[in-house]
Design a protein around this motif. Structure first.
Motif, short mmCIF file in Angstrom:
data_model
loop_
_atom_site.label_atom_id
_atom_site.label_comp_id
_atom_site.label_asym_id
_atom_site.label_seq_id
_atom_site.Cartn_x
_atom_site.Cartn_y
_atom_site.Cartn_z
N VAL A 186 -5.52 -1.59 4.32
CA VAL A 186 -4.23 -1.36 3.82
C VAL A 186 -3.25 -2.79 4.21
CG1 VAL A 186 -4.43 0.80 3.32
CG2 VAL A 186 -3.38 0.08 5.49
N SER A 202 0.67 -1.02 0.04
CA SER A 202 0.07 0.06 -0.01
C SER A 202 0.88 1.45 0.16
CB SER A 202 -0.87 -0.20 1.34
OG SER A 202 -1.84 -1.04 1.18
N HIS A 224 -1.50 7.37 5.55
CA HIS A 224 -2.56 6.44 5.95
C HIS A 224 -3.35 7.14 7.51
CE1 HIS A 224 -4.89 3.11 6.74
NE2 HIS A 224 -4.32 2.83 7.73
#
Length: 368
Positions: A339, A316, A355
């Motif tokens: 992810v 990811s 993230h």
């Protein structure tokens, strides 16, 4: 109107003139042109020694900014083309000269990288090894080439082999060798590889493949973050024309403002820039340096053109490019589970960059 017919060539004499004076002048001009033509077609590289030509091509290969630089030099003449094929030239080829775009990959690219790898070029060993292992699904050959680069102390090759050992890539879940991964990470971290430092730090903190030592793990993480912040600070100062700041936060230009003619406003702008960068450490996301190798860009481009098999996912982290070699190989985010990462280093970098803004904790995601 009278014309001077004697000054024009006759049908029988295509390139000579009828009059004697004109004929003599034409002959001299043609002789001079032919002598100049012979000199023009002489190759100046023919008089140079072979060792000198190889040294020239080796210097060009080591400083090339793209594969086209070396290719254009090879097309100059036959002697340069043969010199470019010598082991010395191929072994010193720079990473930029070996970087190929995924959209232009072909058999000739594979052969060229293999020649460089056989000549002892560790960058070529690593690049071709990664391409064969992840893109061409030739696991054995790819591992062998990466191992050659790792033996030559290539930091990225050591770290990539560590990731493969941690995940058991190319095999089954039972093929994970955590201790081997820790050893490879330690060797790469000793050379200065930042991702290897992070991975080893997390392993020490969690006792993953090594005896738990939270204090040493924290030290490694802090050292990696400090080096990353220093690299980002230097890159920012170079980009904006600032001098690199001293360890106490002062700018070298401020110590002697009259030397470079800096005004008060420019010095104030520099202090603002230094203060802004100094505040970015473990949690910075806007100015992180480029930690990834050129092969990671190749992997990203390759799998954008050739998506992995059904059920296999990419890391990811947008700049990594590593794919899974079997289902459920990569670890998930423990909070949201949406992810997947090939390593803890990629997870830490992606958390800082993106993230942490997108993570929405979900309950019982592992049961879905």
């Amino acid at each position: 109107m009278r014309t001077r017919r004697a000054c024009y060539p006759s049908p029988d004499e295509a390139i000579t003139f009828a009059t004697g004076s004109c004929r003599q002048k034409r002959r001299l001009m043609s002789t001079g042109a032919s002598s100049r033509g012979n000199d023009a077609f002489e190759n100046p590289f023919d008089v140079l020694h072979d060792d000198l030509l190889i040294s020239i091509m080796a210097a060009l290969s080591a400083s090339a900014n793209s594969p086209a630089d070396l290719a254009n030099a090879k097309m100059t003449c036959k002697r340069l083309c043969s010199a470019a094929s010598s082991r010395k030239v191929l072994s010193q080829a720079s990473m930029a000269a070996l970087t190929v775009k995924a959209s232009r990959w072909n058999e000739d690219s594979d052969k060229f990288l293999k020649l460089c790898a056989d000549a002892g070029n560790r960058e070529a060993c690593y690049i071709l090894g990664m391409i064969r292992f992840y893109c061409l699904i030739n696991r054995g050959s790819g591992l062998g080439l990466m191992a050659e680069a790792a033996i030559a102390s290539h930091p990225c090759a050591l770290y990539s082999l560590a990731v493969i050992k941690f995940n058991g890539s190319g095999g089954f879940r039972k093929d994970k060798v955590l201790k081997a991964g820790v050893v490879l990470c330690a060797k790469a971290a000793a050379i200065g590889h930042l991702d290897a430092m992070r991975e080893l730090g997390h392993c020490l903190q969690d006792g993953y493949g090594v005896k738990k030592n939270a204090e040493e793990g924290r030290k490694l993480l802090l050292e990696a973050n400090a080096r990353e912040a220093a690299a980002a600070r230097e890159a920012y100062c170079c980009m904006h024309g600032f001098d690199y700041a001293l360890s106490d936060g002062r700018n070298p230009g401020e110590l002697n403002p009259g030397k470079n003619g800096s005004s008060a406003s420019s010095r104030q702008d520099r202090r603002r820039g230094n203060r802004r960068i100094a505040s970015q450490s473990d949690f910075m996301c806007s100015a992180s340096p480029a930690n990834f190798h050129a092969i990671n860009t190749f992997l990203v481009e390759w799998f954008a053109l050739h998506p992995p098999a059904l059920g296999l996912r990419l890391c990811s982290h947008s700049q990594c490019g590593r794919p899974e070699t079997r289902k459920h190989e990569f670890r998930r985010c423990s909070a949201c589970g949406s992810v997947h990462y090939c390593s803890r280093a990629c997870q830490a970098l992606d958390w800082k960059m993106k993230h942490r803004y997108d993570c929405n904790p979900a309950e019982n995601w592992d049961e879905q």
